[in-house]
Design a protein around this motif. Structure first.
Motif: not given
Length: 257
Positions: A156-158, A162-163, A169-170, A204-206
């Motif tokens: 939920d907090n991904l 990641a940001s 890396g995550v 990836q989007a982050s």
């Protein structure tokens, strides 16, 4: 200062194929270190490891072409400090559920004034025992921090995790994530797999590389196709067990008196 080639590879977007090393033995680690994997995880969370056994494996893998990642049992600052001092360059921290927790880990792997890592490099293997000039000044940029998302809360907090600045890396942990969600067969559960795929897309989007571990070859290829950068494709214990069972199974069962 020796460049952290794993961190460099992740930043460049190079695919890294890895293996879990959980036996807790430096001789086994040395054997695995020459098998051709891009990265290896010395597992201190579920493997029978302590500080000294991890140190012995780091020493055994010093001549290996594989990059070495160390997973501590938990993200405690004192534990992280010890692992970095014995020469771990990349850490994979389990059970990270919030951006605030991730930010604290970033502080734990960095020296002041930007972090809170204790300064003991003068007597540490990490600085080659004070033979690396300006180790303290360079270490903050050389250390690679990977965090594990392996709960519903973490997913939920991904995006926020990641940001977090300083997280390199995550890594999604399917086993614990499935257990937290009550999923008994994550491989066959379409909804669960879609959650993981969305997770890879979110990371990836982050702007960060995504990682994962499964023992399923088809899924590993699928995650690589989706853009996961660092993928672990097996574990030493599982491979040894399977190979031993296969070898024994090719011969008759011994009759028992």
């Amino acid at each position: 200062m020796i460049e952290n080639r794993f961190k460099t590879a992740l930043a460049a977007g190079d695919r890294q194929i890895g293996l879990w090393v959980a036996a807790g033995d430096p001789y086994v680690a040395s054997l695995i270190g020459h098998a051709g994997f891009d990265w290896l995880v010395i597992d201190g969370e579920h493997g029978p490891n302590d500080l000294r056994s991890i140190l012995a494996q780091l020493q055994a893998l010093e001549s290996s072409p594989s990059a070495v990642v160390v997973r501590p049992p938990m993200g405690e600052a004192w534990m992280i400090k010890q692992l970095l001092d014995i020469g771990a360059e990349t850490l994979l921290v389990p059970m990270v559920e919030t951006a605030e927790q991730a930010a604290e880990l970033v502080r734990a792997v960095r020296y002041p004034p930007v972090g809170k890592r204790g300064v003991g490099a003068g007597i540490a293997r990490a600085s080659r025992f004070s033979t690396v000039r300006n180790y303290v000044q360079q270490a903050n940029e050389n250390v690679c921090l990977l965090v594990q998302a392996e709960s519903r809360k973490a997913m939920d907090n991904l995006s926020a995790i990641a940001s977090t600045e300083g997280v390199d890396g995550v890594f999604i942990g399917p086993s614990d994530l499935g257990a937290d969600m009550g999923v008994t067969d994550g491989i066959a559960d379409t909804q669960f797999q879609r959650l993981i795929e969305r997770g890879i897309e979110t990371i990836q989007a982050s702007g960060k590389p995504a990682g994962i571990l499964t023992f399923n070859e088809a899924l590993n290829h699928r995650y690589l196709e989706l853009g996961a950068t660092f993928v672990a494709v097996g574990a030493d214990i599982a491979l040894f067990t399977s190979a031993l069972a296969d070898l024994r199974g090719r011969y008759p069962v011994t009759s028992k008196k």
